[in-house]
Design a protein around this motif. Structure first.
Motif, PDB file in Angstrom:
ATOM      1  N   MET A 137       0.644  -0.997  -0.022  1.00 53.15           N
ATOM      2  CA  MET A 137       0.037   0.124   0.078  1.00 53.15           C
ATOM      3  C   MET A 137       0.670   1.304   0.096  1.00 53.15           C
ATOM      4  N   TRP A 138       1.966   1.108   0.262  1.00 56.44           N
ATOM      5  CA  TRP A 138       2.959   2.449   0.161  1.00 56.44           C
ATOM      6  C   TRP A 138       2.935   3.134  -1.149  1.00 56.44           C
ATOM      7  N   ASP A 139       2.978   2.344  -2.409  1.00 58.81           N
ATOM      8  CA  ASP A 139       2.915   2.828  -3.613  1.00 58.81           C
ATOM      9  C   ASP A 139       1.736   3.245  -4.051  1.00 58.81           C
ATOM     10  N   LYS A 140       1.079   4.209  -4.009  1.00 60.76           N
ATOM     11  CA  LYS A 140      -0.294   4.395  -4.365  1.00 60.76           C
ATOM     12  C   LYS A 140      -0.746   4.561  -6.027  1.00 60.76           C
ATOM     13  N   THR A 141       0.619   4.491  -6.585  1.00 55.78           N
ATOM     14  CA  THR A 141       0.337   4.575  -8.265  1.00 55.78           C
ATOM     15  C   THR A 141      -0.355   3.391  -8.811  1.00 55.78           C
ATOM     16  N   GLU A 142      -1.348   3.323  -9.381  1.00 58.34           N
ATOM     17  CA  GLU A 142      -1.712   2.311 -10.215  1.00 58.34           C
ATOM     18  C   GLU A 142      -2.354   1.425  -9.111  1.00 58.34           C
ATOM     19  N   GLU A 143      -2.766   1.682  -7.896  1.00 53.66           N
ATOM     20  CA  GLU A 143      -3.175   0.879  -6.893  1.00 53.66           C
ATOM     21  C   GLU A 143      -4.363   0.025  -7.303  1.00 53.66           C
ATOM     22  N   LYS A 144      -5.484   0.560  -7.752  1.00 55.78           N
ATOM     23  CA  LYS A 144      -6.710   0.196  -8.251  1.00 55.78           C
ATOM     24  C   LYS A 144      -6.457  -0.969  -9.309  1.00 55.78           C
ATOM     25  N   HIS A 145      -5.611  -0.595 -10.629  1.00 58.06           N
ATOM     26  CA  HIS A 145      -5.264  -1.707 -11.473  1.00 58.06           C
ATOM     27  C   HIS A 145      -4.545  -3.019 -10.979  1.00 58.06           C
ATOM     28  N   ARG A 146      -3.655  -2.604  -9.982  1.00 58.68           N
ATOM     29  CA  ARG A 146      -2.733  -3.838  -9.477  1.00 58.68           C
ATOM     30  C   ARG A 146      -3.794  -4.663  -8.471  1.00 58.68           C
ATOM     31  N   ASN A 147      -4.769  -4.056  -7.705  1.00 60.72           N
ATOM     32  CA  ASN A 147      -5.639  -4.901  -7.189  1.00 60.72           C
ATOM     33  C   ASN A 147      -6.815  -5.603  -8.172  1.00 60.72           C
ATOM     34  N   ALA A 148      -7.207  -5.049  -8.895  1.00 60.20           N
ATOM     35  CA  ALA A 148      -7.986  -5.772  -9.995  1.00 60.20           C
ATOM     36  C   ALA A 148      -7.159  -6.824 -10.518  1.00 60.20           C
ATOM     37  N   ALA A 149      -5.907  -6.944 -10.854  1.00 60.30           N
ATOM     38  CA  ALA A 149      -5.118  -7.593 -11.502  1.00 60.30           C
ATOM     39  C   ALA A 149      -4.762  -8.802 -10.567  1.00 60.30           C
ATOM     40  N   ALA A 150      -4.788  -8.359  -9.372  1.00 59.06           N
ATOM     41  CA  ALA A 150      -4.665  -9.673  -8.314  1.00 59.06           C
ATOM     42  C   ALA A 150      -5.753 -10.469  -8.107  1.00 59.06           C
ATOM     43  N   ILE A 151      -6.834  -9.696  -8.296  1.00 50.96           N
ATOM     44  CA  ILE A 151      -8.176 -10.503  -7.918  1.00 50.96           C
ATOM     45  C   ILE A 151      -8.086 -11.367  -9.104  1.00 50.96           C
ATOM     46  N   ASP A 152      -8.020 -11.183 -10.283  1.00 54.12           N
ATOM     47  CA  ASP A 152      -7.818 -12.382 -11.203  1.00 54.12           C
ATOM     48  C   ASP A 152      -6.840 -13.607 -11.397  1.00 54.12           C
ATOM     49  N   GLU A 153      -5.761 -13.062 -10.556  1.00 49.62           N
ATOM     50  CA  GLU A 153      -4.738 -14.073 -10.345  1.00 49.62           C
ATOM     51  C   GLU A 153      -5.269 -14.806  -9.255  1.00 49.62           C
ATOM     52  N   HIS A 154      -5.981 -14.590  -8.252  1.00 45.20           N
ATOM     53  CA  HIS A 154      -6.292 -15.400  -7.252  1.00 45.20           C
ATOM     54  C   HIS A 154      -7.600 -16.307  -7.706  1.00 45.20           C
ATOM     55  N   LEU A 155      -8.260 -15.692  -8.658  1.00 43.48           N
ATOM     56  CA  LEU A 155      -9.538 -16.527  -9.313  1.00 43.48           C
ATOM     57  C   LEU A 155      -8.638 -17.555 -10.178  1.00 43.48           C
ATOM     58  N   ALA A 156      -7.753 -17.230 -10.799  1.00 44.34           N
ATOM     59  CA  ALA A 156      -6.877 -18.343 -11.498  1.00 44.34           C
ATOM     60  C   ALA A 156      -6.442 -19.592 -10.748  1.00 44.34           C
ATOM     61  N   ILE A 157      -6.101 -19.399  -9.531  1.00 41.85           N
ATOM     62  CA  ILE A 157      -5.554 -20.053  -8.488  1.00 41.85           C
ATOM     63  C   ILE A 157      -6.571 -20.968  -8.093  1.00 41.85           C
ATOM     64  N   ILE A 158      -7.820 -20.399  -7.846  1.00 43.56           N
ATOM     65  CA  ILE A 158      -8.819 -21.204  -7.244  1.00 43.56           C
ATOM     66  C   ILE A 158      -9.330 -21.993  -8.472  1.00 43.56           C
ATOM     67  N   ASP A 159      -9.607 -21.515  -9.552  1.00 41.99           N
ATOM     68  CA  ASP A 159     -10.031 -22.400 -10.599  1.00 41.99           C
ATOM     69  C   ASP A 159      -9.092 -23.691 -10.801  1.00 41.99           C
ATOM     70  N   ALA A 160      -7.904 -23.448 -10.842  1.00 41.69           N
ATOM     71  CA  ALA A 160      -6.990 -24.715 -10.986  1.00 41.69           C
ATOM     72  C   ALA A 160      -7.058 -25.677  -9.828  1.00 41.69           C
ATOM     73  N   LEU A 161      -7.201 -24.945  -8.593  1.00 40.17           N
ATOM     74  CA  LEU A 161      -7.368 -25.829  -7.407  1.00 40.17           C
ATOM     75  C   LEU A 161      -8.815 -26.780  -7.515  1.00 40.17           C
ATOM     76  N   GLU A 162      -9.998 -26.002  -7.651  1.00 41.33           N
ATOM     77  CA  GLU A 162     -11.151 -26.655  -7.764  1.00 41.33           C
ATOM     78  C   GLU A 162     -11.305 -27.685  -8.929  1.00 41.33           C
ATOM     79  N   ALA A 163     -10.385 -27.463 -10.016  1.00 41.69           N
ATOM     80  CA  ALA A 163     -10.185 -28.497 -11.153  1.00 41.69           C
ATOM     81  C   ALA A 163      -9.281 -29.822 -10.580  1.00 41.69           C
ATOM     82  N   ARG A 164      -8.761 -29.592  -9.600  1.00 41.93           N
ATOM     83  CA  ARG A 164      -7.750 -30.783  -9.154  1.00 41.93           C
ATOM     84  C   ARG A 164      -6.597 -30.657  -9.783  1.00 41.93           C
ATOM     85  N   ASP A 165      -5.973 -29.682 -10.622  1.00 43.22           N
ATOM     86  CA  ASP A 165      -5.095 -29.555 -11.675  1.00 43.22           C
ATOM     87  C   ASP A 165      -3.744 -28.910 -10.910  1.00 43.22           C
TER      88      ASP A 165
END
Length: 300
Positions: free
Chosen positions: A243-271
């Motif tokens: 949270m120190w570097d406020k530049t592009e914070e919203k963009h970074r958080n949105a991208a991280a959400i997609d990365e989390h969802l990709a992990i969840i997808d793979a886990l639930e697929a047992r891949d």
């Protein structure tokens, strides 16, 4: 109730529990050994022994101590539960750091923090002493505490260690049985990620707590006493600098959400391989964000 009395009560009950595993007539360990068992000083142990002798639980003649009878429930002393303020002090401290952008090398006054968080000063001192083990804060020569910054080498080593632990956790999560609680938790996390993604324009600051929940859930499948402690360091370093570097914070958080969802997808697929690769990709992003934060403040 004074903290010293609470420690006595906790230690006394701990020693009673230890004695429950002894046979009647068995010798009681030395004061030094009992102090190690209960994690207190020998002075506190002597108070415990004196009470046990008074109740007829033990005989005590110098170094000669023996168990007279098995401890009973009524021998124990009530220990007040920690207040809600104390139990969630870590989370509220993290929130304070995130919301008020406490920079590195900021003096931390125990008296001021005590008023800010409405908790006793001894609770704060113990909390800060715990953080000091990881180099997050340090005692100031003139008194009080200092919030420290972090070097590039520190950030790299921490990121690499985090990757080892979490990729291993992802691997174990894939192999978890169908009735393991992690699957219900991941399903709820999916819903919460999608909800925040929908509200990212106005609530992007809320990602920090969701990120912490996500990683705690992943790590929870590994029953290792060190991981829970390490997760505190993850929260108070990665989220702090995230949270120190406020530049592009919203963009970074949105991208991280997609990365989390990709992990969840793979886990639930047992891949397993896809889950590990998604986790590595997300952790590389986190590492880049941490190093960017350090550079943003001329610390990297």
């Amino acid at each position: 109730m004074a903290r010293s009395d609470t420690r006595f009560r906790e230690a006394y009950n701990h020693i009673l529990t230890f004695c429950e595993g002894l046979d009647t007539g068995a010798p009681i360990p030395s004061e030094t050994r009992l102090a190690e068992i209960a994690g207190v000083s020998r002075t506190v142990i002597r108070r415990c022994l004196a009470r046990m002798e008074e109740l007829g639980v033990i005989t005590w003649r110098g170094r000669d101590k023996h168990l007279l009878r098995q401890p009973r429930p009524e021998d124990r002393i009530a220990v007040p539960e920690a207040s809600a303020d104390r139990s969630d002090l870590e989370q509220r401290f993290l929130d304070w750091v995130l919301r008020f952008d406490v920079p590195a090398n900021t003096p931390l006054s125990v008296a001021e923090l005590s008023r800010t968080f409405d908790v006793p000063q001894y609770d704060l001192k113990e909390f800060l002493a715990g953080l000091s083990r990881f180099g997050l804060v340090s005692r100031r020569p003139q008194g009080g505490w200092m919030m420290l910054g972090f070097t590039k080498d520190f950030a790299i080593e921490l990121s690499d260690f985090r990757s080892v632990l979490e990729v291993n956790a992802v691997t174990q999560a894939v192999e978890s049985p169908v009735d393991h609680p992690v699957w219900a938790e991941l399903a709820q996390l999916r819903q919460d990620h999608l909800a925040l993604k929908h509200e990212i324009d106005s609530n992007f600051h809320e990602f920090s707590k969701l990120d912490e929940r996500f990683h705690l859930t992943i790590n929870s499948v590994v029953k290792n006493r060190f991981i829970a402690e390490f997760q505190k360091v993850i929260s108070l370093i990665f989220h702090y600098h995230y949270m120190w570097d406020k530049t592009e914070e919203k963009h970074r958080n949105a991208a991280a959400i997609d990365e989390h969802l990709a992990i969840i997808d793979a886990l639930e697929a047992r891949d397993a391989e896809a889950a590990r690769e998604a986790a590595r990709r997300h952790l590389r992003t986190s590492k880049t964000t941490l190093l960017s934060s350090l550079r943003h403040h001329d610390l990297g």
